[in-house]
Design a protein around this motif. Sequence first.
Motif: not given
Length: 306
Positions: A133, A141-142, A145-146, A178-184
């Motif tokens: 992050t 934030v991640p 992001p991709n 934050p990575v988990e929350d973004a579904g990544l």
Amino acid sequence: MTSDVTAPALPHWTVGDITVHRIDEIPLPPETGPWLLPDATADVVGQQPWLRPDFAGHEGVLHLDSHSFAFVVGSLRVLVDTGIGNGKTRANPAWHDLHTDYLQRLTDAGFPPDSVDLVVLTHLHTDHVGWNTRQAGGAWVPTFPNARYVTSRAEREFWAGYAMDEARRQMFRDSVHPVEDAGLLDLVDIADGGTEVAPGLRLLSAPGHTPGHLAVQVTSHDETALITGDLIHHPVQLPHPHIGSCVDIDPDQAEASRRALLASVADTDTLVLGTHFPEPTAGRVVSHGDAYRLTPVPPTHRPLAQ
């Protein structure tokens, strides 16, 4: 903490058609060795003259680094581990509030953050997840992001049930959640013999340092490289596989995993890349008495574009 370390060039190794880049973050301070590997005393280090001057000083102080590895397999742009990160609140003063040019180095190697497809996390320790992050708009934030972030299911499930201290909870809040929350974040079950997550990229179970710890194997045209993660922190553990880390969750299992991995690569052409090994960072494991030593394979250094 501000780092003024600059990389003069872009270090890399060739494995078949794959170029493995080392993405430098920071050298770790001299006091890291006695804390991390307390049984690697100056006397023990002094018995292995091949460790000097690259892997240890003449006074027996271990040299250790923080870095990542980046490469392309097929069409996937892959990053293995993400270091300590910038601007993070950390109990370890050597890791606290860093300001390095890690992302610029990653970009210079040809891996700008938006281009990364896969982030492999060997385990969920503070110095391996920090660049998961970055701070934006007052939030974490991640950074990639991709990307699909991958670790073992056993690793994440262990920490989910672990009674963390506040420092570790903080690390999860700023670098994992934050990575988990973004579904990544994807969790992978590791089979006996490893699990292939892409052609030429295999995750190998290497538990002990943490219950779900992974090593990473890269193969191309019958050439193989193995990224150790924290199964091996320093080359001094090759002649002394019994030497473990002070933060190993299960020291006996870590030693068993280390011995098994070393036996599997000894006297082969496998290129071993140490996640905390200082320059020259990589080498081939050769039998040495009743254990092993490392024959270094220095990287090629491609100059930065002017």
